[in-house]
Design a protein around this motif. Structure first.
Motif, PDB file in Angstrom:
ATOM      1  N   ASP A 240      28.535  35.853  45.668  1.00  0.00           N
ATOM      2  CA  ASP A 240      29.734  36.496  45.122  1.00  0.00           C
ATOM      3  C   ASP A 240      30.680  35.518  44.450  1.00  0.00           C
ATOM      4  OD1 ASP A 240      29.311  39.247  46.213  1.00  0.00           O
ATOM      5  OD2 ASP A 240      29.376  38.170  48.096  1.00  0.00           O
ATOM      6  N   ALA A 241      30.409  34.222  44.517  1.00  0.00           N
ATOM      7  CA  ALA A 241      31.343  33.233  43.975  1.00  0.00           C
ATOM      8  C   ALA A 241      31.460  33.382  42.461  1.00  0.00           C
ATOM      9  CB  ALA A 241      30.869  31.823  44.346  1.00  0.00           C
ATOM     10  N   PRO A 242      32.486  32.801  41.849  1.00  0.00           N
ATOM     11  CA  PRO A 242      32.593  32.841  40.384  1.00  0.00           C
ATOM     12  C   PRO A 242      31.336  32.313  39.704  1.00  0.00           C
ATOM     13  CG  PRO A 242      34.632  32.056  41.347  1.00  0.00           C
ATOM     14  CD  PRO A 242      33.650  32.151  42.477  1.00  0.00           C
TER      15      PRO A 242
ATOM     16  N   PHE B 161      32.696  37.039  41.611  1.00  0.00           N
ATOM     17  CA  PHE B 161      34.146  37.135  41.742  1.00  0.00           C
ATOM     18  C   PHE B 161      34.781  37.061  40.353  1.00  0.00           C
ATOM     19  CE2 PHE B 161      38.300  35.129  42.006  1.00  0.00           C
ATOM     20  CZ  PHE B 161      38.912  35.795  43.038  1.00  0.00           C
ATOM     21  N   PRO B 162      35.777  37.889  40.008  1.00  0.00           N
ATOM     22  CA  PRO B 162      36.583  38.705  40.917  1.00  0.00           C
ATOM     23  C   PRO B 162      36.107  40.135  41.084  1.00  0.00           C
ATOM     24  CG  PRO B 162      37.591  38.676  38.770  1.00  0.00           C
ATOM     25  CD  PRO B 162      36.355  37.821  38.658  1.00  0.00           C
ATOM     26  N   MET B 163      34.905  40.475  40.597  1.00  0.00           N
ATOM     27  CA  MET B 163      34.410  41.841  40.698  1.00  0.00           C
ATOM     28  C   MET B 163      33.490  42.044  41.892  1.00  0.00           C
ATOM     29  SD  MET B 163      36.046  42.816  38.175  1.00  0.00           S
ATOM     30  CE  MET B 163      36.701  42.304  36.583  1.00  0.00           C
ATOM     31  N   SER B 164      33.385  41.038  42.748  1.00  0.00           N
ATOM     32  CA  SER B 164      32.418  41.079  43.836  1.00  0.00           C
ATOM     33  C   SER B 164      32.831  42.063  44.917  1.00  0.00           C
ATOM     34  CB  SER B 164      32.265  39.679  44.445  1.00  0.00           C
ATOM     35  OG  SER B 164      33.523  39.156  44.814  1.00  0.00           O
TER      36      SER B 164
ATOM     37  N   SER C  58      53.062  18.625  35.587  1.00  0.00           N
ATOM     38  CA  SER C  58      51.811  18.129  35.010  1.00  0.00           C
ATOM     39  C   SER C  58      50.598  18.495  35.848  1.00  0.00           C
ATOM     40  CB  SER C  58      51.873  16.603  34.847  1.00  0.00           C
ATOM     41  OG  SER C  58      51.960  15.966  36.125  1.00  0.00           O
ATOM     42  N   LYS C  59      50.817  18.858  37.111  1.00  0.00           N
ATOM     43  CA  LYS C  59      49.695  19.177  37.992  1.00  0.00           C
ATOM     44  C   LYS C  59      49.602  20.663  38.321  1.00  0.00           C
ATOM     45  CE  LYS C  59      49.567  14.584  40.098  1.00  0.00           C
ATOM     46  NZ  LYS C  59      49.667  13.799  41.357  1.00  0.00           N
ATOM     47  N   VAL C  60      50.463  21.471  37.696  1.00  0.00           N
ATOM     48  CA  VAL C  60      50.359  22.917  37.886  1.00  0.00           C
ATOM     49  C   VAL C  60      49.037  23.400  37.302  1.00  0.00           C
ATOM     50  CG1 VAL C  60      51.297  25.163  37.208  1.00  0.00           C
ATOM     51  CG2 VAL C  60      52.836  23.341  37.951  1.00  0.00           C
ATOM     52  N   GLN C  61      48.313  24.218  38.071  1.00  0.00           N
ATOM     53  CA  GLN C  61      47.043  24.788  37.599  1.00  0.00           C
ATOM     54  C   GLN C  61      47.199  26.300  37.490  1.00  0.00           C
ATOM     55  OE1 GLN C  61      43.652  23.500  40.013  1.00  0.00           O
ATOM     56  NE2 GLN C  61      44.823  21.712  40.670  1.00  0.00           N
ATOM     57  N   TYR C  62      46.773  26.846  36.344  1.00  0.00           N
ATOM     58  CA  TYR C  62      46.858  28.286  36.140  1.00  0.00           C
ATOM     59  C   TYR C  62      45.540  28.769  35.560  1.00  0.00           C
ATOM     60  CZ  TYR C  62      48.418  32.848  34.430  1.00  0.00           C
ATOM     61  OH  TYR C  62      48.537  34.193  34.193  1.00  0.00           O
ATOM     62  N   THR C  63      44.897  29.700  36.256  1.00  0.00           N
ATOM     63  CA  THR C  63      43.644  30.274  35.773  1.00  0.00           C
ATOM     64  C   THR C  63      43.782  31.781  35.688  1.00  0.00           C
ATOM     65  OG1 THR C  63      42.734  30.408  38.019  1.00  0.00           O
ATOM     66  CG2 THR C  63      42.239  28.420  36.755  1.00  0.00           C
ATOM     67  N   VAL C  64      43.127  32.359  34.700  1.00  0.00           N
ATOM     68  CA  VAL C  64      43.034  33.808  34.539  1.00  0.00           C
ATOM     69  C   VAL C  64      41.558  34.162  34.516  1.00  0.00           C
ATOM     70  CG1 VAL C  64      43.511  35.798  33.056  1.00  0.00           C
ATOM     71  CG2 VAL C  64      45.211  33.983  33.297  1.00  0.00           C
ATOM     72  N   ASN C  65      41.155  35.053  35.411  1.00  0.00           N
ATOM     73  CA  ASN C  65      39.743  35.423  35.539  1.00  0.00           C
ATOM     74  C   ASN C  65      38.865  34.191  35.695  1.00  0.00           C
ATOM     75  OD1 ASN C  65      40.568  38.072  35.249  1.00  0.00           O
ATOM     76  ND2 ASN C  65      40.082  38.167  33.076  1.00  0.00           N
ATOM     77  N   ASP C  66      39.392  33.245  36.522  1.00  0.00           N
ATOM     78  CA  ASP C  66      38.671  32.004  36.863  1.00  0.00           C
ATOM     79  C   ASP C  66      38.475  31.072  35.679  1.00  0.00           C
ATOM     80  OD1 ASP C  66      38.149  32.284  39.722  1.00  0.00           O
ATOM     81  OD2 ASP C  66      36.957  34.013  39.123  1.00  0.00           O
TER      82      ASP C  66
ATOM     83  N   SER D  63      38.241  51.584  36.781  1.00  0.00           N
ATOM     84  CA  SER D  63      37.441  50.481  36.261  1.00  0.00           C
ATOM     85  C   SER D  63      37.589  49.327  37.233  1.00  0.00           C
ATOM     86  CB  SER D  63      37.931  50.050  34.873  1.00  0.00           C
ATOM     87  OG  SER D  63      39.193  49.407  34.965  1.00  0.00           O
ATOM     88  N   ASP D  64      36.811  48.296  37.019  1.00  0.00           N
ATOM     89  CA  ASP D  64      37.034  47.091  37.798  1.00  0.00           C
ATOM     90  C   ASP D  64      38.377  46.481  37.401  1.00  0.00           C
ATOM     91  OD1 ASP D  64      34.602  47.218  39.148  1.00  0.00           O
ATOM     92  OD2 ASP D  64      33.558  46.221  37.502  1.00  0.00           O
ATOM     93  N   VAL D  65      38.983  45.738  38.314  1.00  0.00           N
ATOM     94  CA  VAL D  65      40.205  45.011  37.991  1.00  0.00           C
ATOM     95  C   VAL D  65      39.903  44.032  36.862  1.00  0.00           C
ATOM     96  CG1 VAL D  65      41.874  43.331  38.852  1.00  0.00           C
ATOM     97  CG2 VAL D  65      41.214  45.270  40.273  1.00  0.00           C
ATOM     98  N   GLN D  66      40.696  44.085  35.810  1.00  0.00           N
ATOM     99  CA  GLN D  66      40.394  43.319  34.606  1.00  0.00           C
ATOM    100  C   GLN D  66      41.132  41.994  34.519  1.00  0.00           C
ATOM    101  OE1 GLN D  66      41.022  45.890  31.212  1.00  0.00           O
ATOM    102  NE2 GLN D  66      39.791  47.530  32.083  1.00  0.00           N
TER     103      GLN D  66
END
Length: 706
Positions: A272-274, A311-314, A511-519, A564-567
């Motif tokens: 189920d992982a990304p 993931f994230p549809m798992s 500088s170390k902030v991490q932001y991901t969308v849909n992995d 639908s699945d979460v988009q």
């Protein structure tokens, strides 16, 4: 007799009816591979996806060996070399061999290398040495050399130490891997071979196959491991694809026009992982064959599918058929320390595990924390070591249970189960506090008509949230925020923000902030809002940029039949420049705001944009808010002088937080219709019906269902 041509669908007449009257061809082009093993040959049907196999025939009609086998889609038969009379034979769907008695063998030898050229409709066999070589036997009754052995080149000239060949499904060339692991391309017209490169593995590869997409598979005799290379894309370094049956005598055939997976086969367990971790079949994801009924698995059950849903549809996110229940983390995962995991297995097997300790989105070879650990039925503790250099924060772990050994984090296994888990690694001497839990979700829901009540269906924006606060010696060093955009029932365009109460922007290590969308890393977008003194993060200025309503739907996941699945999922990792003293907890301060430049109702002469916010009841707005809007208009009873914000004259909110993955109302269905206890909860200021939002307190007919 008449046999169907699997390539064109036409019908051919077989000219050897008297000789070959008993066999019946395969009716389809099977996705399974067929292995023929043993001095007294048996046929195994092998699912290359997992290496799972069954005996298809233990009596092939001969007491002598069969080798050099290939599948011919032109007539639906397999062909192989029959050691009993040193002649080629054909094999029908009963897996019995019938010799082609009219074929004269000028070599008086047996052959163990062979396959079918689909384009030529010809059977090729090969032996090394000057007295033998590469031979073509036409299977086309209209060919002048039909059923004749014609030598293309002698074996000394071709000079390959190989144990099987396979023809590409479309380019007419044959391929093989020698005992050193070198990959060869063979032109059977000219009788020449070209070395393409090293595969990185060696051994006796007695069974070689193609699939319709140009992937070459080769099975090693001594351990049954099936490797793969991508011929079409010139990717010649072998990857371990599956674990199959081993044998000292090994030859295989499959229909090269078939995909390697049968899409109707749901008896496979995937992770189920990304996707970056190797989850789907196209990425050679970790997978296990499931017998019916399954006997070896983790936890209380295992479910199957034809391919992974990463993931994230798992299923562990949606809650549907979630079977990740075999591993419990009894202690925290702390860098430089040992951790205890409780493992529940259905029966005896071998357990291997990996943790992405450097958070690079894959399981590296040095990240294996458990290797072929024997486990028995029941619940037992096992210990894993977390490296001192492990990166603190959210990451993934993979556990694989099988009767097989030597599994890698990807590839197939014939039995067992793979379970993937989202985990958090703590810094040394630190602790982490989750809300609502390390795996659960809380919900925040908004009505976007403030200062008017509108339809009060509380689904104009619904977001699932989870937070983690990391502390070292009592001070906060980092916070993580994970979210899923569950619903957008608003015609207006809105953005979503989160403020860290009491925290200044200058305290964030930007500088170390991490932001991901849909992995996926969302750089160069910076979610830390500029021009503010407060630490305000904006996952999106317009949620409609990330979701779509779907056909015949006006809104996203709020109308019946419009599921639908979460988009959109997102994750924020927010480190601080220096550890800070703070009581920061819960969901912090999530809020909704109007998308800059977008119309937001006739109440506003100009689009209010970022200056318009809606927060949880009695939560003060951010510094970006236009305080002039709190003027008692509509149903609003906000009174900043008394710390009253975003509530109606009846005390009802425009935004709510629930500590679970909440079922929100359908479009135009008033919140109170779905949750009749809510007004009393508000009227008593929370002293009664505190669990009003539980599913057991709801009226399902008024709620959205996935």
């Amino acid at each position: 007799m008449m046999i169907r041509h699997l390539l064109t669908g036409t019908v051919l007449l077989c000219c050897s009816q008297a000789i070959l009257a008993a066999s019946t061809p395969f009716e389809t082009c099977p996705s399974k591979a067929f292995l023929i093993q043993g001095a007294i040959p048996k046929t195994y049907a092998v699912n290359l996806v997992t290496g799972d196999y069954d005996i298809a025939q233990d009596d092939m009609g001969t007491k002598a060996g069969i080798n050099a086998v290939g599948f011919n889609p032109n007539d639906g038969f397999m062909y192989g070399w029959n050691y009993a009379d040193k002649k080629p034979g054909r094999i029908g769907n009963d897996f019995k061999i019938e010799s082609l008695s009219d074929v004269a063998n000028p070599t008086a030898q047996n052959f163990f290398v062979g396959d079918i050229s689909i384009l030529e409709n010809a059977y090729y066999v090969y032996n090394s040495g000057v007295s033998s070589g590469l031979y073509r036997i036409s299977l086309d009754q209209n060919n002048a050399n039909y059923h004749k052995m014609v030598r293309v080149v002698d074996g000394k000239t071709l000079n390959l130490t190989i144990y099987d060949i396979a023809f590409h499904p479309s380019n007419g060339l044959a391929y093989s891997v020698d005992n050193k692991g070198d990959l060869y391309q063979i032109n059977t017209t000219s009788g020449t071979a070209t070395k393409l490169g090293a595969t990185g593995v060696s051994g006796t590869f007695g069974a070689i196959y193609f699939d319709v997409n140009g992937h070459l598979y080769f099975s090693r005799n001594n351990d049954g491991k099936v490797f793969s290379v991508d011929i079409n894309n010139a990717k010649y370094t072998a990857v371990l694809f599956a674990q199959g049956p081993s044998s000292s005598s090994n030859d295989g055939a499959r229909c090269a026009l078939a995909d390697v997976v049968d899409n109707a086969d749901s008896n496979i367990d995937f992770g189920d992982a990304p996707s970056s971790y190797g989850t789907s079949l196209q990425d050679n994801g970790a997978r296990h064959g499931l017998k019916s009924p399954a006997t070896l698995f983790l936890g209380t059950s295992v479910d199957g599918e034809s391919d992974a849903t990463p993931f994230p549809m798992s299923d562990d996110e949606t809650g549907v058929s979630d079977d990740e229940d075999g591993i419990q983390f009894a202690t925290n995962l702390t860098a430089g320390s040992s951790a205890v995991v409780m493992v529940k297995a259905s029966t005896s097997g071998n357990l291997s595990a990996w943790i992405d300790t450097n958070q690079n989105g894959q399981f590296d070879a040095d990240e294996q924390v458990m290797t072929d650990q024997p486990v028995t039925a029941g619940l037992k503790p096992l210990y894993i070591k977390i490296p001192a250099g492990a990166t603190p924060g959210a990451t993934w772990a993979r556990f694989r249970l099988s009767s097989a050994t030597g599994l890698e984090p990807t590839g197939g296994a014939p039995d067992g189960e793979v379970e993937d888990y989202k985990v958090d690694i703590r810094a040394n001497s630190s602790n982490v506090t989750y809300y609502p839990s390390s795996t659960g979700w809380a919900t925040v829901a908004f009505e976007d008509n403030w200062p008017f009540e509108g339809d009060y269906d509380m689904n104009d924006m619904v977001t699932y949230l989870r937070t983690a606060v990391y502390r070292t010696e009592g001070k906060i060093t980092q916070v993580n925020i994970s979210g899923q955009l569950a619903a957008v029932g608003a015609a207006y365009h809105n953005g979503f923000g989160i403020r860290l109460p009491g925290i200044l922007r200058s305290q964030i290590d930007e500088s170390k902030v991490q932001y991901t969308v849909n992995d996926r890393d969302w750089a160069p977008y910076n979610p830390l809002e500029t021009g503010r003194n407060e630490a305000i993060f904006i996952p999106t200025y317009n949620v409609w940029n990330y979701v779509s309503a779907g056909e015949n739907c006006t809104y996203y996941r709020t109308q019946s039949g419009c599921g639908s699945d979460v988009q959109m999922t997102f994750n924020l990792v927010i480190p601080f420049k220096e550890p800070i003293e703070s009581n920061l907890a819960g969901l912090f301060d999530p809020f909704m705001f109007a998308t800059p430049g977008a119309y937001h109702g006739s109440f506003f002469a100009q689009p209010p944009g970022r200056s318009y916010e809606i927060h949880l009841k009695n939560q003060a707005p951010t510094e970006a808010f236009n305080t002039a809007l709190m003027n008692g208009a509509g149903a609003d009873a906000s009174d900043p002088s008394n710390n009253l914000y975003f509530l109606t004259k009846n005390g009802m909110p425009w935004a709510m937080e629930m500590g679970n993955r909440w079922q929100y109302p359908l479009e135009y269905h008033d919140l109170i219709l779905g949750y009749q206890k809510f007004p009393n909860y508000v009227a008593t200021q929370g002293s009664q019906d505190a669990n009003w939002f539980d599913d057991t307190k709801s009226t399902p007919a008024h709620l959205f269902k996935d």
